[in-house]
Design a protein around this motif. Structure first.
Motif, PDB file in Angstrom:
ATOM      1  N   UNK A   1       6.457   5.688 -14.893  1.00 12.80           N
ATOM      2  CA  UNK A   1       5.291   5.247 -14.136  1.00 12.80           C
ATOM      3  C   UNK A   1       5.780   4.532 -12.883  1.00 12.80           C
ATOM      4  N   UNK A   2       4.862   4.084 -12.060  1.00 13.45           N
ATOM      5  CA  UNK A   2       5.231   3.462 -10.791  1.00 13.45           C
ATOM      6  C   UNK A   2       6.143   2.256 -10.997  1.00 13.45           C
ATOM      7  N   UNK A   3       5.824   1.421 -11.973  1.00 12.30           N
ATOM      8  CA  UNK A   3       6.647   0.233 -12.207  1.00 12.30           C
ATOM      9  C   UNK A   3       8.062   0.595 -12.662  1.00 12.30           C
TER      10      UNK A   3
ATOM     11  N   UNK B   1       0.824  -1.206   0.000  1.00 14.59           N
ATOM     12  CA  UNK B   1       0.000   0.000   0.000  1.00 14.59           C
ATOM     13  C   UNK B   1       0.864   1.266   0.000  1.00 14.59           C
ATOM     14  N   UNK B   2       2.088   1.183   0.479  1.00 14.19           N
ATOM     15  CA  UNK B   2       2.985   2.333   0.461  1.00 14.19           C
ATOM     16  C   UNK B   2       3.115   2.896  -0.957  1.00 14.19           C
ATOM     17  N   UNK B   3       3.179   2.030  -1.949  1.00 15.52           N
ATOM     18  CA  UNK B   3       3.293   2.481  -3.337  1.00 15.52           C
ATOM     19  C   UNK B   3       2.012   3.170  -3.809  1.00 15.52           C
TER      20      UNK B   3
ATOM     21  N   UNK C   1       6.909   8.077  -8.960  1.00 17.58           N
ATOM     22  CA  UNK C   1       6.982   8.439 -10.379  1.00 17.58           C
ATOM     23  C   UNK C   1       7.877   9.664 -10.577  1.00 17.58           C
ATOM     24  N   UNK C   2       7.766  10.640  -9.703  1.00 20.93           N
ATOM     25  CA  UNK C   2       8.615  11.823  -9.767  1.00 20.93           C
ATOM     26  C   UNK C   2      10.083  11.442  -9.601  1.00 20.93           C
TER      27      UNK C   2
END
Length: 140
Positions: free
Chosen positions: A95-97, A73-75, A83-84
């Motif tokens: 992106x997140x991945x 859940x942290x992500x 992402x930044x």
């Protein structure tokens, strides 16, 4: 300064790795470090914590083709920060991945496209000696 203030200050520096060093003492938090974060050790400690957190299947678990990834859940809470950070590290349109892959071994990279599923965060206090969540085995 409390944890929220520390996290907010870290946002201004585009330094998502600090989130892997901050522990709330809950089972699903990053591991509590036995070393204080200082100016001298910050980069090394944050990178080590990021590698550990993203390499743990409890936090990042992918199907064989990594089209579906179950994430801490942290992500979910801090997607924008990650992402930044990916963009700061030179990944255009990160992106997140992309960001998570910065801390994954080359042979365990996540595919960039697919579904993210989120772990429900376990806020139970972390019992270090037991090796299991404080509420493991509890009746629901």
């Amino acid at each position: 300064m409390n944890l929220l203030e520390i996290e907010d200050k870290a946002r201004g520096f585009n330094e998502a790795r600090v989130l892997f060093v901050i522990s709330r003492g809950a089972w699903d938090s990053p591991r509590l470090r036995n070393e204080a974060l200082t100016g001298e050790n910050a980069d090394k400690l944050m990178e080590s914590a990021a590698l550990e957190f993203c390499g743990d299947a409890k936090n990042v678990e992918a199907t064989k083709d990594s089209t579906t990834v179950t994430l801490s859940a942290l992500f979910r809470w801090r997607t924008d920060d990650f992402e930044s950070y990916g963009r700061v590290r030179g990944i255009a349109n990160a992106n997140l991945r992309d960001a998570i892959n910065l801390w994954r071994p080359k042979n365990a990279q996540l595919s960039i496209n697919g579904d993210n599923v989120w772990h429900e965060f376990d806020w139970a206090l972390n019992k270090q000696s037991a090796g299991t969540p404080a509420n493991a085995g509890a009746q629901k």
